[in-house]
Scaffold this active site. Structure first.
Site, PDB file in Angstrom:
ATOM      1  N   GLU A 174      -6.866  -6.557   7.386  1.00 38.29           N
ATOM      2  CA  GLU A 174      -6.418  -7.206   8.616  1.00 38.29           C
ATOM      3  C   GLU A 174      -7.388  -8.272   9.114  1.00 38.29           C
ATOM      4  O   GLU A 174      -7.311  -8.705  10.266  1.00 38.29           O
ATOM      5  CB  GLU A 174      -6.178  -6.150   9.704  1.00 38.29           C
ATOM      6  N   HIS A 250      -6.265  -2.200  15.916  1.00 37.44           N
ATOM      7  CA  HIS A 250      -7.408  -2.869  15.290  1.00 37.44           C
ATOM      8  C   HIS A 250      -8.673  -2.467  16.038  1.00 37.44           C
ATOM      9  O   HIS A 250      -8.628  -2.155  17.238  1.00 37.44           O
ATOM     10  CB  HIS A 250      -7.280  -4.401  15.362  1.00 37.44           C
ATOM     11  N   CYS A 369      -7.909 -11.767  19.962  1.00 35.43           N
ATOM     12  CA  CYS A 369      -6.910 -11.898  18.888  1.00 35.43           C
ATOM     13  C   CYS A 369      -6.636 -13.359  18.577  1.00 35.43           C
ATOM     14  O   CYS A 369      -6.331 -13.718  17.439  1.00 35.43           O
ATOM     15  CB  CYS A 369      -5.594 -11.225  19.292  1.00 35.43           C
TER      16      CYS A 369
END
Length: 445
Positions: A174, A250, A369
């Site tokens: 990721e 995450h 993000c």
């Protein structure tokens, strides 16, 4: 030679919508089917970029991807003109079609993992685009993401690019959302910190049971090998399975690091004390600042709902850091109270700055993000594509570009409008010229 942490923020794309595609991301699921505003989202992101640039930080931009992805739809058996493909897919497989419309590339923390030249054996900056294999709508991003990265960092003397890891659950990667770096000055050798959710090849080890672990230990180890990192300066840690099951999809939703400071929730990691000991042992040159947020002051639920840890932690001057937080942090009483206290404690965090990125937040992505951190020295900055660095002129140009091309509102039924693809391609074609990227999108190749 002096080095800097450059924030590469993702531009919110023309198809920004709330389809609830991300299982495990509480905000994404909670806001599914609401109408979005691509224009507002893009302008909010640009305002944050300009604000950080005005603080003296180096700021750049990454473009959105082409959506809907008609090329993937053709791979899945939809035929005819682009308009035919869109009509057939939206009617016959609406969930699949919605996934190919996702503007999730805006969250560039997931675009790739980057290791600075100070950390790598060949003294080049290394990039590996994330495969994002856990979610179909994200797993189709890496081919164009790789082309974009190569268009920006296109000098082989300074930059090394790797293929994404093999697709599949075992090497789910990721990107930088599960990676951070600790250092003194940015030009010094650092400690790279990889956080994973599970072991892919050992089912006897702890793992979440409700929501998926998107990053595997084996993927993190592979990135470290590809990037030629020093094992003595590389630390691997497991995210606590319970917080993944609570919606912490995450690591950057439960901790954030910068230079010599780790800002983390008490429940972020499995075997926390060992993790901190490992980090300090690897970072032998000076004591690290470990700023722990106690669970009795900020619950995991508070952290997820406010995205406290999905804030950016940035250095404004030596020993002086600021938290760049979403406005939701001020709307949550427990989080607001904690942030008022943390700047008074003995740590480098001295300021909290609040920004409105609600269009992104409603889809499950906060300030952190929206950005990819790339440490570059003076020569590497000169070797990169200069057209992507934010200044007054580019900020003004991109705002005008958004106003010209983006829709004010987008609902689920609007995604099936073939004109949306026409509009998006026109916007992206112009953007590649503004950013001097050349031909990076499938429709341009």
């Amino acid at each position: 030679m002096k080095a800097y942490e450059v924030n590469f923020d993702g531009l919110v794309g023309p198809t920004h919508n709330y389809a609830g595609l991300s299982v495990g991301n509480v905000a994404s699921l909670k806001n599914a089917d609401q109408a979005s505003s691509p224009k507002q989202g893009a302008l909010q992101g640009l305002a944050k970029m300009k604000a950080l640039s005005d603080m003296g930080l180096k700021q750049a931009v990454l473009p959105p991807l082409e959506r809907p992805d008609v090329y993937v739809l053709r791979q899945l058996g939809f035929t005819g003109s682009d308009e035919d493909v869109i009509k057939k897919a939206s009617q016959e497989a609406p969930a699949v079609y919605a996934a190919t419309c996702s503007a999730s590339s805006m969250w560039t923390a997931n675009a790739c993992t980057v290791s600075p030249s100070a950390d790598t054996r060949d003294n080049k900056v290394h990039f590996t685009a994330a495969n994002l294999s856990n979610k179909f709508h994200r797993s189709i991003e890496s081919p164009t993401t790789s082309r974009v990265l190569k268009a920006i960092f296109n000098n082989e003397q300074f930059f090394a690019h790797h293929q994404p890891l093999p697709l599949g659950d075992h090497f789910g990667d990721e990107g930088a959302a599960n990676h951070t770096r600790f250092c003194g000055d940015y030009n010094q050798s650092g400690v790279e910190f990889f956080v994973y959710g599970k072991y892919a090849f050992d089912n006897s080890k702890p793992a979440p049971t409700k929501f998926p672990a998107r990053q595997t230990m084996e993927a993190s180890q592979a990135i470290a090998r590809l990037h030629q990192l020093d094992p003595a300066r590389t630390v691997f840690a497991q995210q606590h399975p319970d917080v993944i099951d609570a919606g912490v999809f995450h690591n950057d939703v439960i901790s954030v690091g910068n230079q010599d400071c780790l800002f983390y929730h008490e429940n972020a990691f499995l075997n926390t004390e060992q993790v901190l000991d490992d980090l300090q042992a690897a970072f032998s040159e000076q004591p690290l600042h470990f700023v722990k947020v106690p669970v009795n002051e900020v619950s995991v639920s508070d952290a997820v709902n406010s995205y406290l840890f999905n804030s950016q932690l940035v250095t404004l001057s030596p020993g002086h850091m600021a938290i760049i937080a979403p406005s939701e942090c001020h709307e949550n009483e427990n989080v607001r109270r904690y942030l008022e206290q943390v700047i008074e404690l003995d740590n480098p965090i001295k300021e909290v700055k609040i920004y409105d990125v609600k269009q992104s937040m409603r889809n499950g992505g906060g300030p952190a993000c929206l950005r990819q951190r790339v440490v570059l020295n003076d020569d590497e900055i000169k070797a990169a594509n200069q057209s992507v660095f934010i200044n007054d002129e580019l900020f003004s140009t991109l705002n005008a570009w958004v106003e010209k091309h983006y829709r004010d509102q987008l609902s689920e039924k609007d995604l099936a409008d073939p004109q949306l693809l026409v509009e998006s391609r026109a916007a992206l074609d112009e953007l590649t010229q503004i950013l001097n990227l050349g031909s990076v999108y499938p429709f341009q190749l």
